[in-house]
Design an enzyme around this catalytic site. Structure first.
Site, short mmCIF file in Angstrom:
data_model
loop_
_atom_site.label_atom_id
_atom_site.label_comp_id
_atom_site.label_asym_id
_atom_site.label_seq_id
_atom_site.Cartn_x
_atom_site.Cartn_y
_atom_site.Cartn_z
N SER A 1 -39.60 84.72 45.34
CA SER A 1 -38.42 85.41 44.81
C SER A 1 -38.09 84.95 43.39
CB SER A 1 -37.22 85.12 45.71
OG SER A 1 -36.89 83.74 45.62
N CYS B 1 -27.92 90.78 47.40
CA CYS B 1 -28.64 90.80 46.13
C CYS B 1 -28.48 92.11 45.39
CB CYS B 1 -30.11 90.47 46.34
SG CYS B 1 -31.06 91.75 47.18
N ALA C 1 -44.58 85.25 49.48
CA ALA C 1 -43.54 86.04 48.82
C ALA C 1 -42.70 85.09 47.97
CB ALA C 1 -42.67 86.75 49.86
N CYS D 1 -33.80 93.18 55.65
CA CYS D 1 -34.87 93.02 54.66
C CYS D 1 -36.04 92.25 55.27
CB CYS D 1 -34.33 92.32 53.42
SG CYS D 1 -35.56 92.05 52.13
N LEU E 1 -41.63 90.44 44.93
CA LEU E 1 -41.27 91.79 45.36
C LEU E 1 -40.22 92.35 44.41
CD1 LEU E 1 -40.94 91.01 49.16
CD2 LEU E 1 -42.97 91.75 47.89
N GLY F 1 -36.95 81.79 43.27
CA GLY F 1 -36.08 80.67 43.64
C GLY F 1 -36.89 79.45 44.04
N VAL F 2 -36.16 78.36 44.30
CA VAL F 2 -36.81 77.07 44.56
C VAL F 2 -37.50 77.06 45.92
CG1 VAL F 2 -34.63 76.05 45.33
CG2 VAL F 2 -36.48 74.57 44.56
N ASP F 3 -36.88 77.67 46.94
CA ASP F 3 -37.44 77.60 48.29
C ASP F 3 -38.82 78.26 48.38
OD1 ASP F 3 -35.29 76.21 49.48
OD2 ASP F 3 -34.15 78.07 49.68
N SER F 4 -38.90 79.49 47.88
CA SER F 4 -40.19 80.19 48.01
C SER F 4 -41.26 79.57 47.13
CB SER F 4 -40.02 81.67 47.71
OG SER F 4 -39.47 81.88 46.43
#
Lengths: 387, 356
Positions: B10, B195, B8, B103, B34, B12-15
């Site tokens: 998003s 969000c 998954a 979520c 998603l 962003g950097v983490d995913s």
């Protein structure tokens, strides 16, 4: 992994002759509008390309207006014709409900911002506009119709429209008629002069030419108001330095695609019919969308009941089959196809649809690959269901 | 073992780094963004880090750089129903929901996981900062970023199909690695807040959804000390925004002690009255290495995201969970999760119903 490319309606590989014509020009200097030797040399390339395209499509060279692609040509036709006709008091735009967004969205933008009254022309279950539908729409008030736009063949379901008949109806009332022939050129016989249309959209990369180039064929005496203002390079209707390499590449592609059209149509029809037959065998409840007979030779468009088109596409991609759900995206989120909805499909059928389109590089092994995996893919997608 | 992993992403950097690590570990990784909003905004505003067209492009670009297939899954309807509507109705009921936790529970590790499994994937990978080893969840080494709390509601079954490739790393390490891997999101600001509330104004969002409902603010003796425009706008332990024009008799600040939706009453009082030593919770989930404690079990409990950790004795009876805290806690709100830990390891969770 080897893959089967079955998305030629999105874009098709460039023909070697087009690559050669384009690359030959990429290394040369010269603006086609310049008066010196280098400019004249470039102008020679551009004008030869113009003459070649005109000849291939039954138009006069002066009727070829080069653009940056199909989208720009559609925008120029719809907006430009509307603006010029509005000056004469006409404000209705009659447009088929199954047009590509490049035609539909300019029309609706004119409706939202410029006082146009957009009247979608209904289609039948196969996506065809009936002549009677157009006649009735015009006759409600002929003097107020600014333009009619009906595509030659549909990009999603492949249905071929009775363009000649429709154009003749518009002509009887002196109304300009535009057709988006982006999918038709190279697959169907397209003769501008015989079709009786006033404006015809053409795209380079759909016929084996480069991306980022196209043309609007504009009959003499048809003068849309420009969308792009500037140097007035193309008949004062379209400004911008001509992209000589791309134009040369497109001309080579159009020439070859049109010369081979009859042969291509026979070959692709046979391949496509085989694809349809074998997919029906593998998935007995599959629905073939679009006109069963009058459709683009390379187009096969299905609904797979109980499946999500996105899931099918992903699973097929993982098996080396490249196709399309054929629907428009906003932020990549698939919306149910307006084409299928206009044909009376419900949203579930629309969401479970997939488009396979064949082209000049397609082979029987492409058909083997997709028909070999489709049953398992559909079964898996059904398990994931419509979430 | 080579798994088919759905990452998954998003935007962003983490995913992005999580997906890259899963691919580098030899798994067959497919990236999925998603789409959670039916009407996404084009560009990020402020520090929010998801749910815009720009974020979906960032996710796709990261997938291309990693070299994995990428698709967008439309989860807007499910998100609206299971997260946004739930958020509104929880506030309307006088509770304080945690939508990120919801979520994870209902979207990422239910709707997405179910679809992924049906489509032939083995696991869903996310960029959460938490360790997951052999299905056992524990805290990230990055204390400030630890997200084990918002994952504590996942069942054993859900955790069994989850993969958190950032488990052993700090955020700073993740950012460095993103830069090293050429992921353009390396410098993207962290996402904050909720969000689906673009401007960060939760009370305004709830007011648009629930309308205004004026009611009294009372003190512990029942005396009316002020008024409010909707009890849903408050959360237990809240001190700011009470708009009480009279000072308390002792001159001390007042805090929200409780919210009573039926009478639409907000009760306030001194900080000392916020202190609780017992917590009653419902919907227990036992997902760790120890069995559900039908006899009192000494462990640690965390009562809100990034909140303090308290020693406690927890006992389950049926669907009820009784927690006796070793020391008083404040700001314990119904609707938040109580997540139980042994050292850094998550052993279970439950939803707070009452505290006293």
């Amino acid at each position: 992994m080897e893959s089967a490319y079955l998305d030629h309606a999105a874009t098709t590989p460039m023909l070697p002759e087009a690559v050669e014509a384009m690359t030959a020009q990429l290394g040369r200097v010269g603006n086609a509008s310049s008066l010196h030797t280098a400019g004249r040399r470039t102008r020679q390339v551009v004008e030869e390309a113009r003459e070649s395209i005109a000849e291939a499509l039954g138009a006069r060279p002066s009727e070829v207006v080069f653009t940056s692609g199909g989208t720009e040509a559609d925008n120029l036709a719809v907006k430009g014709l509307y603006w010029s006709r509005r000056a004469k008091g006409a404000n209705r735009i009659l447009i088929s409900a199954v047009e590509h967004h490049a035609t539909l969205d300019p029309a609706h933008w004119l409706g939202d911002h410029q006082g146009a009254v957009v009247e979608p022309l209904e289609v039948d279950e196969y996506g065809r506009v009936h002549p009677q539908t157009l006649r009735a729409a015009i006759e409600r008030d002929p003097g107020s119709v600014a333009l009619v736009s009906v595509m030659w063949a549909n990009n999603e379901v492949g249905t071929v429209q009775p363009v000649r008949v429709l154009a003749a109806i518009a002509r009887d009332h002196g109304i300009p008629f535009h057709t988006d022939a982006v999918q038709a050129v190279g697959q169907l016989p397209v003769v501008f002069a015989d079709a009786g249309v006033d404006a015809l959209t053409l795209s380079g990369h759909k016929v084996g030419g480069p991306m980022g180039t196209g043309a609007l064929l504009l009959a003499r005496g048809i003068d849309p108001v420009p969308v792009l203002h500037g140097g007035g390079q193309e008949r004062d209707v379209r400004s911008g330095t001509l992209d000589a390499p791309s134009v040369a590449g497109m001309a080579a592609a159009v020439r070859i695609a049109v010369a081979r059209q009859a042969e291509t149509a026979v070959r692709l029809t046979a391949l496509r019919d085989d694809l349809v037959t074998r997919i029906r065998q593998a998935v007995p409840d599959v629905i073939l969308n679009g006109d069963p007979v009058n459709r683009l030779p390379g187009n096969a468009h299905f609904s797979f009941p109980g499946c999500e088109g996105d899931a099918l596409l992903m699973l097929l991609d993982a098996k080396g089959v490249e196709c399309s759900t054929g629907s428009a995206c906003s932020a990549g989120v698939a919306q149910p196809s307006h084409v299928l909805l206009a044909m009376g499909a419900d949203a579930v059928r629309a969401r479970g649809s997939l488009r396979f389109t064949l082209g000049h590089t397609s082979t029987p092994s492409d058909v083997d690959r997709v028909t070999g995996v489709i049953a398992g893919v559909v079964e898996r997608a059904r398990r994931a269901g419509l979430t | 073992m080579r798994l088919r992993v759905l990452a998954a992403m998003s935007g962003g950097v983490d995913s992005a780094v999580a997906a890259a690590r899963a691919a580098e570990a030899g798994h067959d990784v497919t990236g999925v963004h998603l789409a959670l909003s039916a009407n996404p905004q084009s560009h990020r505003t402020g520090a929010r880090g998801c749910c815009t067209i720009e974020d979906s492009r960032d996710a796709r670009r990261a997938a291309d750089v990693i070299g994995i297939p990428f698709y967008i899954w439309d989860m807007a309807e499910r998100f609206q129903r299971d997260v946004v509507e739930d958020f509104v109705s929880e506030y309307a009921a006088g509770r304080t929901p945690n939508p990120c936790l919801r979520c994870n529970e209902k979207i990422k590790f239910e709707a997405v996981l179910d679809r992924a499994l049906a489509l032939g994937f083995d696991a869903v990978a996310t960029g959460h900062h938490a360790r997951l080893v052999d299905g056992v969840l524990s805290r990230s080494p990055d204390e400030g970023k630890d997200q084990s709390y918002v994952l504590g509601v996942l069942t054993r079954e859900q955790l069994g199909h989850a993969m958190f490739p950032l488990g052993d790393s700090t955020k700073a390490q993740v950012r460095q690695e993103a830069a090293r891997r050429g992921l353009m999101v390396a410098d993207k600001p962290d996402s904050h807040d909720i969000c689906f509330i673009a401007d960060g104004d939760t009370r305004g969002f709830l007011e648009r959804r629930l309308g205004t409902a004026p009611g009294p603010i009372v003190d512990a003796s029942g005396e009316v000390v002020g008024s409010h425009e909707g009890a849903y706008g408050f959360t237990v332990g809240q001190r700011k925004g009470l708009h009480i024009d009279r000072p308390a008799p002792d001159g001390r600040p007042r805090y929200v002690l409780s919210i009573e939706p039926v009478s639409n009453t907000v009760t306030v009082g001194p900080r000392s009255a916020l202190e609780v030593t017992t917590v009653e919770a419902v919907r227990p989930v036992w997902n760790g290495p120890v069995a559900a404690p039908y006899e009192p079990l000494a462990c640690m409990v965390q009562l809100r995201a990034h909140g303090e950790v308290y020693g406690c004795r927890v006992q389950v009876s049926g669907e009820q969970v009784h927690v006796a805290l070793d020391s008083p806690a404040t700001g314990v709100a119904a609707g938040q999760a109580a997540v139980f830990y042994l050292e850094d390891t998550v052993i279970g969770s439950a939803t707070i119903a009452r505290a006293a």
